[in-house]
Design an enzyme around this catalytic site. Structure first.
Site: not given
Length: 269
Positions: A9-10, A72, A74, A151, A183, A185
């Site tokens: 993941d990012s 992720c 994206t 984050e 997303c 997140h």
């Protein structure tokens, strides 16, 4: 069969997928990589996201994974097919599982999608939803301010509420009954998003469906882990590890307490 499942993941978002894999497939070993040094991916170009995803996959293959999960949205939109062409093992993304879940839940036929700028610009969710149901009405909204909140571990605060309300409050003007958290997140913000959208809007996290797809694929290929061996999970992040580890331990909770964990910060560049 004792090879790990690699999840990337990012940043910390893919932990939502990791948690579901741990819950649904407790015998499976996970090797997780969060690219916290280069998050967020949403504002970056597709070429840059593909480059980063390739670098992480090249790092993870040393663990001989039996599957790669691009947790992720994206990166799934930009790099899924590229990665599939480069490795000889199954590669799973998070967009199609989330789309299938949303189609199965909507009654009005109006589905909202919130995600990063990259995911929304790609149109990947709209395409996946329309392939399943051609007449579905899709309302998409980029929410670039959400990932930085997660984050930083800022899940519940007056600032978070105002940010969420300012980003998606206007979606009430549509007859949507289902909202895809596009997303990984965003499930960290579920309580706040639900508070803003109201109980009549069902929130869809692709984490549950992705874990089910992982299970189905591994079972079909006879690669599910067996026996009573307790897996040792490995978690990597490319940036500062303290916040990443704190968020991971908080989010994974009971799942992470059941198994030994190795924390490392590699240099992949």
């Amino acid at each position: 069969m004792q090879q790990p499942i690699a999840i990337l993941d990012s940043g910390v978002g893919g932990l939502t997928v990791a948690k579901e894999v741990m819950r649904q497939l407790p015998r499976e070993k996970i090797v997780y990589f969060g690219d916290t040094a280069r998050t967020p991916y949403g504002p970056r170009s597709s070429d840059e996201v593909v480059k980063f995803t390739r670098e992480i996959v090249d790092y993870l293959v040393q663990f001989r994974p039996k599957m790669i999960v691009i947790a992720c949205n994206t990166a799934t939109a930009a790099a899924l097919e590229d990665i599939r062409s480069r490795v000889a093992i199954p590669v799973v993304g998070v967009i199609n599982p989330g789309a299938r879940a949303a189609i199965g839940r909507t009654v009005t036929g109006c589905i909202g999608v919130i995600g990063t700028e990259g995911t929304i610009k790609s149109g990947a969710y709209e395409q996946a939803l329309r392939e399943l149901s051609p007449h579905v009405l899709v309302v998409s909204e980029a929410c670039p301010k959400f990932v930085p909140l997660v984050e930083m571990g800022n899940f519940r605060s007056p600032e978070t509420y105002e940010t969420v309300r300012g980003s998606i409050g206007h979606l009430h003007s549509y007859p949507m009954d289902t909202l895809i958290l596009g997303c990984t997140h965003y499930p960290f913000l579920t309580e706040t998003i639900s508070e803003v959208m109201g109980q009549s809007v069902k929130l869809i996290s692709s984490a549950d469906e992705t874990a089910r797809e992982i299970s189905t694929i591994l079972q079909d290929k006879r690669k599910l882990a067996r026996g009573g061996t307790v897996p040792v999970h490995h978690f990597f992040c490319s940036g500062e590890s303290r916040v990443f580890k704190t968020i991971a331990q908080q989010w994974l909770g009971e799942q992470i307490e059941l198994t030994p964990v190795v924390w490392q910060v590699p240099n992949i560049s």
